[in-house]
Write an enzyme that holds these catalytic residues in place. Sequence first.
Site, mmCIF file in Angstrom:
data_model
loop_
_atom_site.group_PDB
_atom_site.id
_atom_site.type_symbol
_atom_site.label_atom_id
_atom_site.label_comp_id
_atom_site.label_asym_id
_atom_site.label_seq_id
_atom_site.Cartn_x
_atom_site.Cartn_y
_atom_site.Cartn_z
ATOM 1 N N SER A 75 0.747 -1.181 -0.034
ATOM 2 C CA SER A 75 0.140 -0.278 -0.128
ATOM 3 C C SER A 75 0.880 1.376 -0.207
ATOM 4 O O SER A 75 1.711 1.384 0.846
ATOM 5 C CB SER A 75 -0.849 -0.067 1.331
ATOM 6 O OG SER A 75 -2.017 -0.894 1.122
ATOM 7 N N HIS A 89 -3.057 1.350 -4.591
ATOM 8 C CA HIS A 89 -2.371 0.326 -5.464
ATOM 9 C C HIS A 89 -2.966 0.449 -6.832
ATOM 10 O O HIS A 89 -4.073 0.596 -7.281
ATOM 11 C CB HIS A 89 -3.212 -1.014 -5.057
ATOM 12 C CG HIS A 89 -2.664 -1.650 -3.619
ATOM 13 N ND1 HIS A 89 -1.714 -2.409 -3.350
ATOM 14 C CD2 HIS A 89 -2.923 -1.246 -2.356
ATOM 15 C CE1 HIS A 89 -1.403 -2.649 -2.147
ATOM 16 N NE2 HIS A 89 -2.252 -1.818 -1.368
ATOM 17 N N HIS A 119 -5.960 -8.277 -2.278
ATOM 18 C CA HIS A 119 -6.387 -8.874 -1.004
ATOM 19 C C HIS A 119 -7.533 -9.773 -1.108
ATOM 20 O O HIS A 119 -8.606 -9.391 -1.651
ATOM 21 C CB HIS A 119 -6.515 -7.749 0.197
ATOM 22 C CG HIS A 119 -5.523 -6.905 0.045
ATOM 23 N ND1 HIS A 119 -5.401 -5.542 -0.995
ATOM 24 C CD2 HIS A 119 -4.294 -6.518 0.505
ATOM 25 C CE1 HIS A 119 -4.150 -4.899 -0.982
ATOM 26 N NE2 HIS A 119 -3.693 -5.247 0.169
ATOM 27 N N TYR A 179 -9.770 -9.677 1.210
ATOM 28 C CA TYR A 179 -10.782 -8.905 1.678
ATOM 29 C C TYR A 179 -11.568 -8.105 0.542
ATOM 30 O O TYR A 179 -12.748 -7.521 0.742
ATOM 31 C CB TYR A 179 -10.470 -7.728 2.920
ATOM 32 C CG TYR A 179 -9.630 -6.757 2.616
ATOM 33 C CD1 TYR A 179 -10.060 -5.714 1.608
ATOM 34 C CD2 TYR A 179 -8.066 -6.761 3.019
ATOM 35 C CE1 TYR A 179 -9.108 -4.672 1.555
ATOM 36 C CE2 TYR A 179 -7.277 -5.821 2.591
ATOM 37 C CZ TYR A 179 -7.838 -4.709 2.052
ATOM 38 O OH TYR A 179 -6.769 -3.848 1.456
ATOM 39 N N GLU A 180 -10.945 -7.976 -0.450
ATOM 40 C CA GLU A 180 -11.508 -7.292 -1.565
ATOM 41 C C GLU A 180 -12.710 -8.306 -2.281
ATOM 42 O O GLU A 180 -13.321 -7.724 -3.066
ATOM 43 C CB GLU A 180 -10.676 -6.861 -2.587
ATOM 44 C CG GLU A 180 -9.394 -5.737 -2.409
ATOM 45 C CD GLU A 180 -8.428 -5.605 -3.309
ATOM 46 O OE1 GLU A 180 -8.571 -5.014 -4.373
ATOM 47 O OE2 GLU A 180 -7.276 -6.198 -3.179
ATOM 48 N N ALA A 229 2.545 -2.504 3.974
ATOM 49 C CA ALA A 229 2.396 -1.581 5.146
ATOM 50 C C ALA A 229 1.723 -2.427 6.354
ATOM 51 O O ALA A 229 0.873 -3.398 5.977
ATOM 52 C CB ALA A 229 1.362 -0.260 4.620
ATOM 53 N N MET A 257 -2.633 -7.103 6.445
ATOM 54 C CA MET A 257 -3.634 -7.797 5.665
ATOM 55 C C MET A 257 -3.506 -8.490 4.333
ATOM 56 O O MET A 257 -4.099 -8.685 3.567
ATOM 57 C CB MET A 257 -4.955 -6.960 5.454
ATOM 58 C CG MET A 257 -5.490 -6.180 6.785
ATOM 59 S SD MET A 257 -6.782 -5.016 6.089
ATOM 60 C CE MET A 257 -6.781 -4.125 7.868
ATOM 61 N N SER A 258 -2.034 -8.709 4.138
ATOM 62 C CA SER A 258 -1.643 -9.271 2.888
ATOM 63 C C SER A 258 -0.475 -10.245 3.021
ATOM 64 O O SER A 258 0.009 -10.786 3.992
ATOM 65 C CB SER A 258 -1.442 -8.141 1.852
ATOM 66 O OG SER A 258 -0.026 -7.623 2.517
ATOM 67 N N ASN A 277 1.862 2.474 11.297
ATOM 68 C CA ASN A 277 1.000 3.063 12.380
ATOM 69 C C ASN A 277 1.233 1.895 13.646
ATOM 70 O O ASN A 277 1.655 1.100 13.459
ATOM 71 C CB ASN A 277 -0.713 3.054 11.996
ATOM 72 C CG ASN A 277 -0.958 1.489 11.600
ATOM 73 O OD1 ASN A 277 -0.624 1.071 10.517
ATOM 74 N ND2 ASN A 277 -1.590 0.775 12.500
ATOM 75 N N HIS A 294 -6.620 4.352 6.500
ATOM 76 C CA HIS A 294 -5.795 4.050 5.434
ATOM 77 C C HIS A 294 -4.970 5.135 4.857
ATOM 78 O O HIS A 294 -4.150 4.918 4.370
ATOM 79 C CB HIS A 294 -6.835 3.384 4.390
ATOM 80 C CG HIS A 294 -5.955 2.831 3.026
ATOM 81 N ND1 HIS A 294 -4.953 1.769 3.348
ATOM 82 C CD2 HIS A 294 -5.933 3.205 1.819
ATOM 83 C CE1 HIS A 294 -4.481 1.362 2.295
ATOM 84 N NE2 HIS A 294 -5.138 2.163 1.490
#
Length: 306
Positions: free
Chosen positions: A30, A61, A86, A88-89, A116, A220-221, A244, A278
């Site tokens: 990301s 992306h 991902h 989640y997409e 990230a 998440m990836s 973060n 994000h």
Amino acid sequence: MDVFKSNVDVLSKLLPPHLLAPRVGIVCGSGLSTLATCMRGIVEIPYNDLEGFVHSTVPGHKSSLAFGLIGEGEGVPVVAMLGRFHPYEGHVLSSVVYPIRLMAHLGVKDIIITNAAGSLRPSIPVGTIVVIQDHIALPLLTGLNPLLGPPFSPKHARFVPLSDAYSRPLRLAAFRAAHALGLERDALAEGTYTWVSGPTYETPAEGRFLRNAGGDVVGMSTVPEVVAARDEGMNVLVLSLVTNLVVIPDGYRSVREEVEAEIAGQSIVRAPTPTVSHEEVLSVGKQKADVMKSLVAEIIGRLPRA
Ligand SMILES: O=P(O)(O)O[C@@H]1C[C@H](O)[C@@H](CO)O1
């Protein structure tokens, strides 16, 4: 296998011969698509022009493959995914990892996967690049695994060990490259990536759980890509950019105590609970893009040319 053939046909029409057999692959996380600008003679091919590629729907992306050269002299031919997929997409895992399999088919031996991530430890602050040495992947352990189903081909193994998933020579190369670039010691850390499906960020209790389980960063990836890359026999390096801190207060402030304090007329200092967005993730990616880019280029420049 036909999808590979069709993509090789497309690529051979669009690429000069010296870029057709990349030796190194890069996956841009990301906000990190600018990593590819360390390549020269770039040819960018939109995912739409390739079979088996879905579309990346996440801000930060892009959706194209970039081919180019990195390093002195003739240079090393490299292919970079500008934009990843991902789960989640809504993409199925076979689509998420298809570009990794195509890279292997084209001849990629070493893959540098970036992402990230949120830090689970105050000792790993925002801006740190974490060289991943291992992972904890609850979704993999509980059934979201890209290798479920028959082996990808008769040449692929049924059971794939992950005990050595994160290449030691590549991790050494990362620290040597950081030293050669004169990066401060704290710029790089080593750690374990915990994979969650997202798209929700973690609650404080989940953050504590992942940290107590041994995680250093969370994202998440990446893990499905690592699994496919190992299934293809590639050497894997993962670099996580901490964008973060995952908020993990050691205790929570009891609302009962808060009300009791109110009733007793005591003043209450209530610390706001920070949240991650994000946009924040992308902004740190932007700030650190140059250092990530130099590091990746330096690592690739140091790989054996054979
Ligand atoms: O693709 P990566 O893992 O770099 O992106 C991270 C994880 C989510 O996609 C997103 C959350 O902000 O950033």
